[in-house]
Write a protein that holds these residues in place. Sequence first.
Motif, PDB file in Angstrom:
ATOM      1  N   ASP A   1       0.844  -1.192   0.000  1.00 27.11           N
ATOM      2  CA  ASP A   1       0.000   0.000   0.000  1.00 27.11           C
ATOM      3  C   ASP A   1       0.886   1.251   0.000  1.00 27.11           C
ATOM      4  O   ASP A   1       1.001   1.933   1.020  1.00 27.11           O
ATOM      5  CB  ASP A   1      -0.919  -0.021   1.230  1.00 27.11           C
ATOM      6  CG  ASP A   1      -1.900   1.130   1.246  1.00 27.11           C
ATOM      7  OD1 ASP A   1      -2.198   1.691   0.177  1.00 27.11           O
ATOM      8  OD2 ASP A   1      -2.352   1.483   2.352  1.00 27.11           O
ATOM      9  N   PRO A   2       1.539   1.536  -1.144  1.00 25.02           N
ATOM     10  CA  PRO A   2       2.454   2.674  -1.181  1.00 25.02           C
ATOM     11  C   PRO A   2       1.707   4.004  -1.276  1.00 25.02           C
ATOM     12  O   PRO A   2       0.580   4.068  -1.741  1.00 25.02           O
ATOM     13  CB  PRO A   2       3.251   2.427  -2.460  1.00 25.02           C
ATOM     14  CG  PRO A   2       2.262   1.760  -3.359  1.00 25.02           C
ATOM     15  CD  PRO A   2       1.443   0.869  -2.432  1.00 25.02           C
ATOM     16  N   PHE A   3       2.367   5.041  -0.803  1.00 26.16           N
ATOM     17  CA  PHE A   3       1.858   6.400  -1.004  1.00 26.16           C
ATOM     18  C   PHE A   3       3.046   7.302  -1.283  1.00 26.16           C
ATOM     19  O   PHE A   3       4.154   7.059  -0.804  1.00 26.16           O
ATOM     20  CB  PHE A   3       1.050   6.892   0.208  1.00 26.16           C
ATOM     21  CG  PHE A   3       1.857   7.042   1.465  1.00 26.16           C
ATOM     22  CD1 PHE A   3       2.396   8.263   1.815  1.00 26.16           C
ATOM     23  CD2 PHE A   3       2.068   5.958   2.296  1.00 26.16           C
ATOM     24  CE1 PHE A   3       3.138   8.400   2.978  1.00 26.16           C
ATOM     25  CE2 PHE A   3       2.798   6.080   3.467  1.00 26.16           C
ATOM     26  CZ  PHE A   3       3.341   7.307   3.806  1.00 26.16           C
ATOM     27  N   ALA A   4       2.815   8.310  -2.092  1.00 25.95           N
ATOM     28  CA  ALA A   4       3.858   9.277  -2.422  1.00 25.95           C
ATOM     29  C   ALA A   4       3.899  10.341  -1.335  1.00 25.95           C
ATOM     30  O   ALA A   4       2.869  10.902  -0.961  1.00 25.95           O
ATOM     31  CB  ALA A   4       3.582   9.906  -3.785  1.00 25.95           C
ATOM     32  N   ALA A   5       5.082  10.585  -0.819  1.00 23.72           N
ATOM     33  CA  ALA A   5       5.263  11.604   0.203  1.00 23.72           C
ATOM     34  C   ALA A   5       4.976  12.987  -0.401  1.00 23.72           C
ATOM     35  O   ALA A   5       5.126  13.187  -1.614  1.00 23.72           O
ATOM     36  CB  ALA A   5       6.682  11.552   0.743  1.00 23.72           C
ATOM     37  N   PRO A   6       4.551  13.931   0.442  1.00 24.00           N
ATOM     38  CA  PRO A   6       4.355  15.298  -0.061  1.00 24.00           C
ATOM     39  C   PRO A   6       5.651  15.800  -0.698  1.00 24.00           C
ATOM     40  O   PRO A   6       6.740  15.461  -0.237  1.00 24.00           O
ATOM     41  CB  PRO A   6       4.026  16.105   1.201  1.00 24.00           C
ATOM     42  CG  PRO A   6       3.581  15.112   2.204  1.00 24.00           C
ATOM     43  CD  PRO A   6       4.295  13.831   1.877  1.00 24.00           C
ATOM     44  N   HIS A   7       5.539  16.531  -1.735  1.00 29.39           N
ATOM     45  CA  HIS A   7       6.677  17.152  -2.434  1.00 29.39           C
ATOM     46  C   HIS A   7       7.530  16.156  -3.216  1.00 29.39           C
ATOM     47  O   HIS A   7       8.603  16.514  -3.680  1.00 29.39           O
ATOM     48  CB  HIS A   7       7.574  17.936  -1.457  1.00 29.39           C
ATOM     49  CG  HIS A   7       6.836  18.923  -0.626  1.00 29.39           C
ATOM     50  ND1 HIS A   7       6.367  20.114  -1.139  1.00 29.39           N
ATOM     51  CD2 HIS A   7       6.472  18.905   0.676  1.00 29.39           C
ATOM     52  CE1 HIS A   7       5.756  20.788  -0.192  1.00 29.39           C
ATOM     53  NE2 HIS A   7       5.801  20.072   0.924  1.00 29.39           N
ATOM     54  N   VAL A   8       7.076  14.909  -3.385  1.00 32.27           N
ATOM     55  CA  VAL A   8       7.902  13.911  -4.060  1.00 32.27           C
ATOM     56  C   VAL A   8       8.192  14.301  -5.513  1.00 32.27           C
ATOM     57  O   VAL A   8       9.235  13.939  -6.052  1.00 32.27           O
ATOM     58  CB  VAL A   8       7.279  12.496  -3.972  1.00 32.27           C
ATOM     59  CG1 VAL A   8       6.060  12.368  -4.862  1.00 32.27           C
ATOM     60  CG2 VAL A   8       8.299  11.420  -4.287  1.00 32.27           C
ATOM     61  N   LEU A   9       7.329  15.066  -6.125  1.00 32.09           N
ATOM     62  CA  LEU A   9       7.548  15.474  -7.514  1.00 32.09           C
ATOM     63  C   LEU A   9       8.170  16.866  -7.638  1.00 32.09           C
ATOM     64  O   LEU A   9       8.349  17.371  -8.738  1.00 32.09           O
ATOM     65  CB  LEU A   9       6.223  15.431  -8.292  1.00 32.09           C
ATOM     66  CG  LEU A   9       5.628  14.033  -8.474  1.00 32.09           C
ATOM     67  CD1 LEU A   9       4.249  14.119  -9.118  1.00 32.09           C
ATOM     68  CD2 LEU A   9       6.554  13.149  -9.290  1.00 32.09           C
ATOM     69  N   ASP A  10       8.529  17.471  -6.498  1.00 27.47           N
ATOM     70  CA  ASP A  10       9.106  18.817  -6.531  1.00 27.47           C
ATOM     71  C   ASP A  10      10.475  18.820  -7.209  1.00 27.47           C
ATOM     72  O   ASP A  10      11.196  17.824  -7.203  1.00 27.47           O
ATOM     73  CB  ASP A  10       9.278  19.365  -5.120  1.00 27.47           C
ATOM     74  CG  ASP A  10       7.976  19.766  -4.470  1.00 27.47           C
ATOM     75  OD1 ASP A  10       6.921  19.611  -5.121  1.00 27.47           O
ATOM     76  OD2 ASP A  10       8.016  20.225  -3.319  1.00 27.47           O
ATOM     77  N   VAL A  11      10.799  19.971  -7.776  1.00 32.15           N
ATOM     78  CA  VAL A  11      12.121  20.224  -8.340  1.00 32.15           C
ATOM     79  C   VAL A  11      12.596  21.544  -7.727  1.00 32.15           C
ATOM     80  O   VAL A  11      11.847  22.524  -7.706  1.00 32.15           O
ATOM     81  CB  VAL A  11      12.075  20.330  -9.882  1.00 32.15           C
ATOM     82  CG1 VAL A  11      13.439  20.671 -10.444  1.00 32.15           C
ATOM     83  CG2 VAL A  11      11.557  19.037 -10.487  1.00 32.15           C
ATOM     84  N   HIS A  12      13.818  21.570  -7.232  1.00 35.75           N
ATOM     85  CA  HIS A  12      14.388  22.779  -6.636  1.00 35.75           C
ATOM     86  C   HIS A  12      14.442  23.878  -7.690  1.00 35.75           C
ATOM     87  O   HIS A  12      14.925  23.658  -8.793  1.00 35.75           O
ATOM     88  CB  HIS A  12      15.790  22.462  -6.103  1.00 35.75           C
ATOM     89  CG  HIS A  12      16.363  23.508  -5.212  1.00 35.75           C
ATOM     90  ND1 HIS A  12      16.793  24.716  -5.678  1.00 35.75           N
ATOM     91  CD2 HIS A  12      16.570  23.505  -3.878  1.00 35.75           C
ATOM     92  CE1 HIS A  12      17.253  25.431  -4.660  1.00 35.75           C
ATOM     93  NE2 HIS A  12      17.125  24.713  -3.554  1.00 35.75           N
ATOM     94  N   GLY A  13      13.937  25.053  -7.349  1.00 40.95           N
ATOM     95  CA  GLY A  13      13.880  26.157  -8.308  1.00 40.95           C
ATOM     96  C   GLY A  13      15.235  26.610  -8.823  1.00 40.95           C
ATOM     97  O   GLY A  13      15.422  26.815 -10.017  1.00 40.95           O
ATOM     98  N   ALA A  14      16.204  26.770  -7.940  1.00 44.60           N
ATOM     99  CA  ALA A  14      17.524  27.262  -8.335  1.00 44.60           C
ATOM    100  C   ALA A  14      18.473  26.146  -8.753  1.00 44.60           C
ATOM    101  O   ALA A  14      19.425  26.385  -9.485  1.00 44.60           O
ATOM    102  CB  ALA A  14      18.146  28.055  -7.184  1.00 44.60           C
ATOM    103  N   LEU A  15      18.208  24.941  -8.277  1.00 41.91           N
ATOM    104  CA  LEU A  15      19.085  23.799  -8.561  1.00 41.91           C
ATOM    105  C   LEU A  15      18.230  22.644  -9.082  1.00 41.91           C
ATOM    106  O   LEU A  15      17.869  21.724  -8.344  1.00 41.91           O
ATOM    107  CB  LEU A  15      19.827  23.381  -7.282  1.00 41.91           C
ATOM    108  CG  LEU A  15      20.679  24.475  -6.615  1.00 41.91           C
ATOM    109  CD1 LEU A  15      21.123  24.044  -5.235  1.00 41.91           C
ATOM    110  CD2 LEU A  15      21.860  24.847  -7.489  1.00 41.91           C
ATOM    111  N   PRO A  16      17.893  22.663 -10.376  1.00 42.60           N
ATOM    112  CA  PRO A  16      16.931  21.696 -10.913  1.00 42.60           C
ATOM    113  C   PRO A  16      17.388  20.239 -10.873  1.00 42.60           C
ATOM    114  O   PRO A  16      16.588  19.343 -11.118  1.00 42.60           O
ATOM    115  CB  PRO A  16      16.709  22.167 -12.349  1.00 42.60           C
ATOM    116  CG  PRO A  16      17.895  22.991 -12.683  1.00 42.60           C
ATOM    117  CD  PRO A  16      18.369  23.593 -11.396  1.00 42.60           C
ATOM    118  N   HIS A  17      18.625  19.973 -10.538  1.00 38.38           N
ATOM    119  CA  HIS A  17      19.078  18.574 -10.399  1.00 38.38           C
ATOM    120  C   HIS A  17      18.714  18.016  -9.026  1.00 38.38           C
ATOM    121  O   HIS A  17      18.925  16.829  -8.768  1.00 38.38           O
ATOM    122  CB  HIS A  17      20.581  18.458 -10.649  1.00 38.38           C
ATOM    123  CG  HIS A  17      21.425  19.214  -9.673  1.00 38.38           C
ATOM    124  ND1 HIS A  17      21.581  20.590  -9.741  1.00 38.38           N
ATOM    125  CD2 HIS A  17      22.125  18.797  -8.603  1.00 38.38           C
ATOM    126  CE1 HIS A  17      22.366  20.976  -8.752  1.00 38.38           C
ATOM    127  NE2 HIS A  17      22.716  19.907  -8.044  1.00 38.38           N
TER     128      HIS A  17
END
Length: 67
Positions: free
Chosen positions: A28-44
């Motif tokens: 029963d997996p769930f994605a943590a909050p912000h799992v799809l976030d990308v850092h604005g200044a450091l996109p890597h």
Amino acid sequence: MAVVAPSGPVAEERLQAGLDLLRGWDLDPFAAPHVLDVHGALPHLAGTDADRPPTSSAPGATRPSTR
């Protein structure tokens, strides 16, 4: 089971494929909050340090109430 992105960003399609695979194993997996976030200044990077949830071993860490 929490799914997180502790390092680099994750493509949404790959996240969904991984969640589907885990569900196929009767988990029963769930994605943590912000799992799809990308850092604005450091996109890597996968989001900012401030947005990362506490680890499961951290005092007071809880499972998010929404999936």
